[in-house]
Write a protein that holds these residues in place. Structure first.
Motif, PDB file in Angstrom:
ATOM      1  N   PHE A 436      37.782  64.503 -10.212  1.00  0.00           N
ATOM      2  CA  PHE A 436      38.863  63.925 -11.006  1.00  0.00           C
ATOM      3  C   PHE A 436      40.166  63.898 -10.217  1.00  0.00           C
ATOM      4  O   PHE A 436      41.025  63.036 -10.456  1.00  0.00           O
ATOM      5  CB  PHE A 436      39.055  64.719 -12.300  1.00  0.00           C
ATOM      6  N   GLY A 437      40.308  64.811  -9.269  1.00  0.00           N
ATOM      7  CA  GLY A 437      41.499  64.815  -8.416  1.00  0.00           C
ATOM      8  C   GLY A 437      41.631  63.551  -7.591  1.00  0.00           C
ATOM      9  O   GLY A 437      42.725  63.238  -7.098  1.00  0.00           O
ATOM     10  N   GLY A 438      40.537  62.815  -7.417  1.00  0.00           N
ATOM     11  CA  GLY A 438      40.576  61.571  -6.651  1.00  0.00           C
ATOM     12  C   GLY A 438      40.730  60.331  -7.506  1.00  0.00           C
ATOM     13  O   GLY A 438      40.573  59.214  -7.013  1.00  0.00           O
ATOM     14  N   VAL A 439      41.041  60.502  -8.803  1.00  0.00           N
ATOM     15  CA  VAL A 439      41.213  59.353  -9.708  1.00  0.00           C
ATOM     16  C   VAL A 439      42.695  59.057  -9.877  1.00  0.00           C
ATOM     17  O   VAL A 439      43.485  59.952 -10.199  1.00  0.00           O
ATOM     18  CB  VAL A 439      40.581  59.631 -11.099  1.00  0.00           C
ATOM     19  N   THR A 440      43.089  57.807  -9.641  1.00  0.00           N
ATOM     20  CA  THR A 440      44.454  57.374  -9.923  1.00  0.00           C
ATOM     21  C   THR A 440      44.418  56.341 -11.037  1.00  0.00           C
ATOM     22  O   THR A 440      43.512  55.503 -11.087  1.00  0.00           O
ATOM     23  CB  THR A 440      45.133  56.758  -8.680  1.00  0.00           C
ATOM     24  N   PHE A 441      45.392  56.404 -11.930  1.00  0.00           N
ATOM     25  CA  PHE A 441      45.485  55.478 -13.053  1.00  0.00           C
ATOM     26  C   PHE A 441      46.601  54.492 -12.743  1.00  0.00           C
ATOM     27  O   PHE A 441      47.773  54.876 -12.671  1.00  0.00           O
ATOM     28  CB  PHE A 441      45.759  56.249 -14.345  1.00  0.00           C
ATOM     29  N   GLN A 442      46.235  53.240 -12.528  1.00  0.00           N
ATOM     30  CA  GLN A 442      47.201  52.239 -12.101  1.00  0.00           C
ATOM     31  C   GLN A 442      47.041  50.942 -12.883  1.00  0.00           C
ATOM     32  O   GLN A 442      45.931  50.557 -13.242  1.00  0.00           O
ATOM     33  CB  GLN A 442      47.045  51.925 -10.605  1.00  0.00           C
ATOM     34  N   LYS A 443      48.166  50.273 -13.091  1.00  0.00           N
ATOM     35  CA  LYS A 443      48.169  48.959 -13.712  1.00  0.00           C
ATOM     36  C   LYS A 443      48.151  47.878 -12.648  1.00  0.00           C
ATOM     37  O   LYS A 443      47.515  46.840 -12.808  1.00  0.00           O
ATOM     38  CB  LYS A 443      49.411  48.801 -14.588  1.00  0.00           C
ATOM     39  N   LYS A 444      48.868  48.139 -11.546  1.00  0.00           N
ATOM     40  CA  LYS A 444      49.006  47.160 -10.470  1.00  0.00           C
ATOM     41  C   LYS A 444      48.791  47.811  -9.116  1.00  0.00           C
ATOM     42  O   LYS A 444      48.907  49.030  -8.964  1.00  0.00           O
ATOM     43  CB  LYS A 444      50.399  46.519 -10.491  1.00  0.00           C
ATOM     44  N   ALA A 445      48.490  46.987  -8.118  1.00  0.00           N
ATOM     45  CA  ALA A 445      48.515  47.396  -6.719  1.00  0.00           C
ATOM     46  C   ALA A 445      49.539  46.488  -6.055  1.00  0.00           C
ATOM     47  O   ALA A 445      49.324  45.282  -5.932  1.00  0.00           O
ATOM     48  CB  ALA A 445      47.148  47.241  -6.063  1.00  0.00           C
ATOM     49  N   GLY A 446      50.680  47.045  -5.689  1.00  0.00           N
ATOM     50  CA  GLY A 446      51.794  46.208  -5.253  1.00  0.00           C
ATOM     51  C   GLY A 446      52.344  45.465  -6.463  1.00  0.00           C
ATOM     52  O   GLY A 446      52.647  46.048  -7.491  1.00  0.00           O
ATOM     53  N   ASP A 447      52.427  44.147  -6.345  1.00  0.00           N
ATOM     54  CA  ASP A 447      52.925  43.321  -7.445  1.00  0.00           C
ATOM     55  C   ASP A 447      51.804  42.604  -8.179  1.00  0.00           C
ATOM     56  O   ASP A 447      52.058  41.690  -8.968  1.00  0.00           O
ATOM     57  CB  ASP A 447      53.919  42.272  -6.899  1.00  0.00           C
ATOM     58  N   THR A 448      50.563  42.987  -7.926  1.00  0.00           N
ATOM     59  CA  THR A 448      49.419  42.270  -8.488  1.00  0.00           C
ATOM     60  C   THR A 448      48.639  43.157  -9.448  1.00  0.00           C
ATOM     61  O   THR A 448      48.330  44.304  -9.129  1.00  0.00           O
ATOM     62  CB  THR A 448      48.489  41.776  -7.358  1.00  0.00           C
ATOM     63  N   ALA A 449      48.335  42.616 -10.619  1.00  0.00           N
ATOM     64  CA  ALA A 449      47.573  43.359 -11.620  1.00  0.00           C
ATOM     65  C   ALA A 449      46.156  43.608 -11.128  1.00  0.00           C
ATOM     66  O   ALA A 449      45.526  42.734 -10.527  1.00  0.00           O
ATOM     67  CB  ALA A 449      47.548  42.584 -12.932  1.00  0.00           C
ATOM     68  N   VAL A 450      45.654  44.812 -11.377  1.00  0.00           N
ATOM     69  CA  VAL A 450      44.284  45.155 -11.005  1.00  0.00           C
ATOM     70  C   VAL A 450      43.363  44.783 -12.166  1.00  0.00           C
ATOM     71  O   VAL A 450      43.615  45.133 -13.315  1.00  0.00           O
ATOM     72  CB  VAL A 450      44.148  46.654 -10.691  1.00  0.00           C
ATOM     73  N   GLY A 451      42.322  44.071 -11.881  1.00  0.00           N
ATOM     74  CA  GLY A 451      41.352  43.613 -12.873  1.00  0.00           C
ATOM     75  C   GLY A 451      40.367  42.696 -12.178  1.00  0.00           C
ATOM     76  O   GLY A 451      40.412  42.531 -10.956  1.00  0.00           O
ATOM     77  N   TRP A 452      39.485  42.092 -12.933  1.00  0.00           N
ATOM     78  CA  TRP A 452      38.440  41.278 -12.309  1.00  0.00           C
ATOM     79  C   TRP A 452      38.933  39.895 -11.885  1.00  0.00           C
ATOM     80  O   TRP A 452      38.300  39.220 -11.077  1.00  0.00           O
ATOM     81  CB  TRP A 452      37.248  41.119 -13.264  1.00  0.00           C
ATOM     82  N   ALA A 453      40.071  39.424 -12.427  1.00  0.00           N
ATOM     83  CA  ALA A 453      40.477  38.023 -12.269  1.00  0.00           C
ATOM     84  C   ALA A 453      40.684  37.612 -10.812  1.00  0.00           C
ATOM     85  O   ALA A 453      40.227  36.554 -10.380  1.00  0.00           O
ATOM     86  CB  ALA A 453      41.742  37.755 -13.088  1.00  0.00           C
ATOM     87  N   LEU A 454      41.374  38.441 -10.033  1.00  0.00           N
ATOM     88  CA  LEU A 454      41.623  38.077  -8.635  1.00  0.00           C
ATOM     89  C   LEU A 454      40.322  38.053  -7.844  1.00  0.00           C
ATOM     90  O   LEU A 454      40.074  37.126  -7.059  1.00  0.00           O
ATOM     91  CB  LEU A 454      42.614  39.054  -7.996  1.00  0.00           C
ATOM     92  N   GLY A 455      39.463  39.048  -8.027  1.00  0.00           N
ATOM     93  CA  GLY A 455      38.178  39.060  -7.331  1.00  0.00           C
ATOM     94  C   GLY A 455      37.325  37.856  -7.684  1.00  0.00           C
ATOM     95  O   GLY A 455      36.621  37.304  -6.839  1.00  0.00           O
ATOM     96  N   TYR A 456      37.403  37.439  -8.931  1.00  0.00           N
ATOM     97  CA  TYR A 456      36.676  36.252  -9.409  1.00  0.00           C
ATOM     98  C   TYR A 456      37.149  35.009  -8.662  1.00  0.00           C
ATOM     99  O   TYR A 456      36.343  34.214  -8.165  1.00  0.00           O
ATOM    100  CB  TYR A 456      36.929  36.126 -10.907  1.00  0.00           C
ATOM    101  N   MET A 457      38.480  34.841  -8.556  1.00  0.00           N
ATOM    102  CA  MET A 457      39.006  33.670  -7.857  1.00  0.00           C
ATOM    103  C   MET A 457      38.716  33.729  -6.357  1.00  0.00           C
ATOM    104  O   MET A 457      38.374  32.724  -5.730  1.00  0.00           O
ATOM    105  CB  MET A 457      40.511  33.552  -8.084  1.00  0.00           C
ATOM    106  N   LEU A 458      38.853  34.920  -5.760  1.00  0.00           N
ATOM    107  CA  LEU A 458      38.569  35.064  -4.332  1.00  0.00           C
ATOM    108  C   LEU A 458      37.130  34.655  -4.022  1.00  0.00           C
ATOM    109  O   LEU A 458      36.847  34.029  -3.009  1.00  0.00           O
ATOM    110  CB  LEU A 458      38.798  36.511  -3.893  1.00  0.00           C
TER     111      LEU A 458
END
Length: 511
Positions: A436-458
């Motif tokens: 659990f010490g290796g888990v980070t809770f994040q909404k974004k990485a830089g200015d980009t939202a983390v989720g499936w959408a970017l990977g889908y487009m890529l």
């Protein structure tokens, strides 16, 4: 004679600086006076509870590079997810208009025709497709009719598979964090040695866990093999349908109605009327649905602020009774040992962020997370505390409403949501204090939202090639050498000049 030579040093330094500037102008780099031409892509993330639009951009001449596709803008569609329009399909298409009009403004007009536009629907539409395939098809058709009216390069609206949703989320996270490949400061690609990051997504109707694993999966349905930038990845992934936040809340509500007649996860002092049709219309509550009930009946239900009973209700969501593999997570689903660090996003982030920021509670360890869950589940709805002793020896808290007045609609469910997250991570997926010490809770990485959408487009635009990239340099290597030598020589010459002046000041002949 030496004095004359040294007197020439300042002009020489100026000349060296001028030559360095001239070389910088001559090296083959992009003209900084003109912004680079950009390309754009649009993805509509049609989730179970709402739809979000993401607009991405990248330099037009670097389509197969990495670390350069970023989020340009976003828009949250008003209303529920498109699956909520099963009885009014045209409303699904109409709901997208406001955000699509924003896209017309955000993407330069000259780029409209070349901008790919995708709609991907997730677990909410997967559930609708299971129960009413015709309604699901009508909703997608209505959305397609609206999307084709815009001047973008529309490339389809479809329901993502559970596997796709997990894998594309993993691709997005590792792409944004430059774990696949990185562009060095001298313009050279290299592969970082830090490995990839696992991804955990918690949506409204499902939750996904995806991470790289060294061994073949015992269940082939949970394995995906990818070839990215010339590197092979074996990835474990699984999506648990009906284990998204919203569906879990409905399942807990159904259990509370049948088992207790009150809701132990809701704060004491909170009560509401529940429409039975809303509780039992989901396929996720089908097993709890009474054989006969009045669909239009409303039942009054109150909260009791009971962490232990709440945990008991949530524990019933997980089945650990059987496993036909060497190891399982829950419900008989194979899961290999957890490996590496993880990023948790979507409702994982929002739940933990509420505990951290609104409640002011530490959640860095599993023990702290469990204590935070108990604290929030002991909250009362109104000021003051209920009578009797508080469980776990905790003091009474202030009213929950005062902590986040802007979130009144969601406040009653934070206890259930936090308890579910804690139980899912600890008991469901098997995180211990070390992992659990290796888990980070994040909404974004830089200015980009983390989720499936970017990977889908890529993936659909081939912006991540399977072959390794060629060696590319932003500046010719020989030019870098000349520049480095010049800049190294300049401080050395300045030091010699200062040393000479210091010696001259101390010399008697200088008087």
């Amino acid at each position: 004679m030496a004095g004359k030579a040294l007197s020439l040093l300042p002009p020489l330094l100026l000349a060296a600086a001028g030559l360095a500037g001239l070389l910088l102008l001559c090296v083959p780099t992009r003209d900084i006076r003109e912004p680079p031409a950009l390309k754009y892509g649009i993805v509509l993330d049609a989730g179970s509870s709402h739809t979000s639009m993401f607009i991405y951009k990248w330099p037009a001449d670097k389509e197969n590079d990495t670390g350069i596709v970023g989020q340009h803008s976003s828009c949250d569609v008003r209303g529920g997810g498109i699956s909520s329009y099963a009885d009014n399909p045209s409303g699904a298409g109409q709901s997208l208009v406001e955000c699509l009009n924003q896209a017309l403004r955000d993407v330069p007009k000259e780029r409209h025709a070349g901008t790919p536009l995708y709609l991907g629907a997730t677990a909410g539409m997967r559930l609708l497709n299971l129960t009413n395939p015709e309604a699901a098809a009508n909703v997608l058709a209505a959305a397609t009719q609206t999307l084709t009216q815009y001047p973008f390069d529309f490339r389809g609206a479809r329901i993502l598979s559970a596997q796709d949703e997990g894998v594309f989320g993993w691709v997005t996270a590792n792409y944004l964090l430059e774990n696949f490949i990185k562009y060095g400061w001298v313009g050279q690609w290299f592969r970082p040695r830090k490995g990839t990051l696992g991804a955990m997504d918690l949506g409204g109707a499902s939750t996904q866990i995806t991470f790289e694993t060294a061994s073949p999966a015992e269940d082939p349905a949970n394995e995906v093999q990818l070839q990215l930038y010339g590197q092979h990845y074996r990835v474990y992934t699984h999506s648990f349908l009906c284990y998204g936040r919203d569906q879990v809340l409905w399942r807990l509500l159904a259990s509370a109605l049948q088992t207790h007649g009150f809701h132990p996860c809701w704060p004491k002092g909170y009560s509401t009327h529940v429409l039975l049709q809303d509780v039992y219309e989901s396929p996720c509550t089908a097993a709890q649905r009474p054989q006969t009930f009045n669909r239009s009946a409303k039942v009054s239900l109150s909260g009791s602020s009971d962490p232990a009973l709440c945990r008991g209700l949530i524990s019933e969501l997980f089945n650990f009774s059987s496993c036909r593999f060497s190891r399982c997570s829950f419900n008989g689903i194979f899961q290999p040992p957890l490996a590496g660090k993880f990023i948790a996003f979507s409702a994982f982030f929002y739940t933990v962020d509420f505990l951290r920021t609104v409640m002011g509670l530490p959640v860095a360890t599993l023990q702290q997370l469990e204590a935070a869950v108990v604290t929030i589940c002991n909250q009362t709805w109104s000021e003051g505390s209920p009578g009797g002793r508080w469980p776990y020896g905790l003091p009474p808290a202030f009213q929950l409403q005062a902590r986040a007045p802007g979130e009144r609609a969601r406040l009653p469910d934070y206890c259930a949501g936090a308890t579910f997250v804690q139980q899912l991570l600890c008991r469901g997926y098997g995180f211990d204090e070390r992992t659990f010490g290796g888990v980070t809770f994040q909404k974004k990485a830089g200015d980009t939202a983390v989720g499936w959408a970017l990977g889908y487009m890529l993936n659909l635009t081939n912006l991540i090639p399977a072959d390794p990239p060629e060696l590319r340099k932003g500046t010719d290597f020989s030019s870098w050498v000349v520049l480095l030598l010049l800049f190294a020589a300049m401080p050395l010459a300045a030091f010699v000049l200062l040393l000479h002046r210091a010696c001259s000041a101390k010399s008697p002949s200088a008087i």
